[in-house]
Design an enzyme around this catalytic site. Structure first.
Site, PDB file in Angstrom:
ATOM      1  N   CYS A 539     -39.513  22.896  47.567  1.00  0.00           N
ATOM      2  CA  CYS A 539     -39.449  24.340  47.823  1.00  0.00           C
ATOM      3  C   CYS A 539     -40.303  24.735  49.031  1.00  0.00           C
ATOM      4  O   CYS A 539     -39.927  24.474  50.157  1.00  0.00           O
ATOM      5  CB  CYS A 539     -39.814  25.121  46.569  1.00  0.00           C
ATOM      6  N   HIS A 626     -35.682  23.863  42.504  1.00  0.00           N
ATOM      7  CA  HIS A 626     -36.681  23.382  41.547  1.00  0.00           C
ATOM      8  C   HIS A 626     -35.989  22.481  40.534  1.00  0.00           C
ATOM      9  O   HIS A 626     -35.383  22.950  39.567  1.00  0.00           O
ATOM     10  CB  HIS A 626     -37.344  24.566  40.851  1.00  0.00           C
ATOM     11  N   GLU A 628     -37.257  20.776  38.337  1.00  0.00           N
ATOM     12  CA  GLU A 628     -37.944  20.855  37.047  1.00  0.00           C
ATOM     13  C   GLU A 628     -37.537  22.090  36.246  1.00  0.00           C
ATOM     14  O   GLU A 628     -37.860  22.195  35.051  1.00  0.00           O
ATOM     15  CB  GLU A 628     -39.461  20.860  37.261  1.00  0.00           C
TER      16      GLU A 628
END
Length: 652
Positions: A539, A626, A628
């Site tokens: 990011c 992202h 995650e």
């Protein structure tokens, strides 16, 4: 349960001792009495006496305790107040309702401290100046409903508590806490964090449906549940609370739901997160200060944004009431001696010096309509004020008529089924999980053989977004030995010596190197590239990497905060969650750039806009999204591919 002492409430009303009344189930009320002490830090909460014997403590934790984590706030000096329990009485709700006072309490000079137009203007500024400039995905800004109360304060507290018992439903805790100079009475719908027998639970609630006149119906609720704004708002707070769970739980946390939280005037959507931890419950509470549903995300920057846009301190609003109860296990298996039950201090009326204060806030996201958020604060305030009888109460219609009522119009309304049991509603709720990452929905068993990168190590550099805790948890599932290091404490030696550096996400404009954080993150990325050592950038760090490769950085017309997209990542389609306001951008159709001289850099970008999703080159790989996030259905597989690319030997 004990017999009810009929003069008990009369004694309490005299104000002779501090006390707390708590209803945590449908049948009983707990009365706690004891001694009050104010402490400075969560670690100072006195869970044992001078002889080392565990004791029960109820703590009111104000918002200002975020200072313990180095976060910004307006510091009003609100005390971290502890009621050390020396007396406990349990009796039925029926007995409480029969004995508690019920005469209405009049309010004078009632109204919001910030008028509707001014609050709508705050919403516009937050969307434009904060979300629009990459400072975060969502923020909660409060306003206060205030009034003067001339009645006796303790009697008022008992009256309001009785009204909440009778007229509010669906609360996690209904409570009244009366200590010298301060009274809090509320019906919180949301458990922030609990720890029982080593299992930590969090309960993110978001999305607010204001019941229409006459009550909610399947049709009106269906329209709410189909709202993109409300759905994404819930997903974002789940992501934020998973960051906390991954910090305190060895197994990272698993989500279940979604469910409905149905209350008298409002209905919310919620998930439940669970994981295992052996931490002291005070440390669990510290690491989870405070719920993103009442602050925003990322958490640290949300506190800064709150300080910019709220002119006054929060007091206890968005803090917690934390009940620490000694465990009775004979063998504690090395775990804490206390369980923790901590609801968020929302939907609460505060009374001090003859003034009532009911703080309420709205969650502001990129889709927010300023007047819609104004209406949400009115609805939340009305939920409290109506329940305590300060304003006229609605007479809600049954949510869904039971079978008996369909035949017999005289069947009691109380028998109505919850809306959540309606098949259409249940199906609509369940369908949300099809968008989410299976990794966080399923039990997270240790990978066979230790994972594809077993025996290798990495450091994750945290740039003030605790998505890094989730990222580290996933990297461990890939077999890596992982340590998280904050940007301000990572040394050049750590950067040089690490087998793999994962340079993490964070808020802010990557084009502005004026802040120490942004300068240091640029140094981290540049140093690893200069050494040719394995690097994965996520990011913000992906944007910094792209800038170093000569790729232009631009601001998006509409921020991608909590946006799920399916994109091509080097020949494979991947469903990924995005939280970005800025993007690297190349000419449409670009798949490679000659940025390193001898070797080319591969570019995965949108074929129309040229927005760069990922980069891959000698010794490095990066991703804009992202992996995650719960929104990244293909997160684990894509992360494995990027780590493998970064760790691959660099060929001449």
């Amino acid at each position: 349960m004990t017999g009810f002492p009929h003069d008990l409430f009369a004694e309490l009303a005299q104000g002779a001792l501090p006390f707390a009344l708590i209803a945590r189930d449908a049948e009983t009320v707990e009365l706690l009495t004891g001694d009050v002490a104010d402490v400075d830090l969560l670690a100072d909460i006195p869970l044992v006496d001078a002889a080392g014997v565990p004791r029960e403590v109820l703590a009111l934790v104000p918002f200002r305790q975020v200072r313990e984590r180095g976060f910004a706030c307006h510091d009003d000096g609100a005390p971290l107040r502890c009621l050390t329990v020396t007396g406990r009485t349990v009796f039925s709700r029926v007995e409480a309702l029969a004995q508690l006072p019920s005469a209405p309490v009049a309010l004078q000079g009632a109204g919001f401290d910030i008028d509707d137009e001014a609050y709508a203007d705050i919403v516009r500024r937050v969307i434009a100046d904060e979300i629009g400039r990459g400072e975060g995905a969502n923020f909660v800004i409060r306003r206060d409903f205030t009034a003067v109360v001339d009645a006796d304060p303790v009697t008022t507290a008992l009256t309001w508590f009785r009204a909440l018992l009778e007229h509010e439903r669906g609360a996690y805790w209904t409570f009244a806490v009366v200590t010298p100079g301060h009274i809090a009475v509320g019906a919180s719908p949301e458990a922030h964090v609990s720890a029982r027998d080593g299992v930590v639970t969090m309960n993110p609630i978001s999305g607010t449906f204001r019941h229409p006149v006459g009550g909610a119906t399947v049709e009106t609720l269906t329209e709410f549940l189909r709202s993109t704004k409300e759905t994404e708002e819930l997903f974002m707070v789940v992501d934020e609370e998973l960051k906390m769970m991954s910090a305190v739980c060895s197994d990272g946390g698993r989500i279940t739901g979604p469910h409905l939280k149905e209350m008298s005037r409002l209905t919310h959507t919620e998930y439940v997160l669970r994981g295992r931890s052996r931490l002291d419950p005070r440390e669990i509470l510290r690491e989870t200060m405070f719920a993103p549903t009442v602050t925003g995300s990322p958490m640290q920057n949300a506190c800064t944004v709150i300080t910019r846009h709220e002119a006054s301190p929060r007091g206890y609003y968005s803090g917690v009431a934390a009940l620490f109860t000694p465990r009775t296990d004979e063998i504690l298996r090395g775990e804490s001696t206390h369980d923790l039950d901590a609801p968020i201090l929302i939907r609460t009326a505060y009374l001090a010096d003859g003034r009532l204060r009911v703080p309420v806030g709205a969650t502001l996201v990129r889709h927010s309509d300023p007047y819609g958020e104004v209406g949400e604060t009115h609805g939340k305030a009305a939920g409290v004020l109506g329940a305590i009888g300060a304003i006229p109460r609605d007479r809600p219609a049954p949510a869904v008529l039971p079978v008996a009522a369909a035949i017999d119009e005289d069947a009691p309304a109380a028998a109505a089924r919850p809306l959540g049991s309606d098949p259409e509603i249940a199906s609509l709720l369940a369908s949300r999980n099809a968008r989410l990452a299976a990794f966080w929905l399923n039990p997270q068993a240790a990978p066979e053989g230790g994972g594809p990168f077993a025996g290798r190590s990495a450091i994750v550099v945290d740039a003030e977004d605790r998505f890094t805790t989730m990222l580290a948890h996933q990297l461990r599932h890939l077999g890596l030995d992982v340590a998280i290091v904050p940007w301000g404490r990572v040394s050049d030696e750590q950067i040089d010596d690490a087998e793999l550096v994962v340079s993490g996400p964070g808020p802010g404009d990557p084009r502005d190197p004026s802040t120490p954080r942004m300068r240091r993150m640029r140094e981290v990325v540049a140093r690893r590239r200069a050494e040719g050592r394995p690097l994965v950038a996520v990011c913000l760090s992906h944007q910094i990497l792209a800038d170093g490769l000569g790729i232009a950085l631009v601001s998006l017309d509409k921020p991608h905060q909590g946006l799920q997209k399916t994109v091509d990542v080097f020949g494979e389609q991947a469903s990924i969650g995005f939280y970005n306001t800025f993007t690297a951008r190349v000419p449409a159709g670009t798949t490679r750039i000659d940025a390193t001289g001898a070797q080319e850099v591969q570019v995965a970008a949108d074929p129309v806009t040229g927005d760069v999703f990922a980069l891959r080159g000698p010794g490095f790989a990066s991703i804009q999204g992202h992996l995650e996030s719960i929104l990244s259905r293909d997160g684990m597989l894509t992360l494995e591919r990027l780590v493998a690319a970064a760790l691959s030997p660099v060929t001449a």
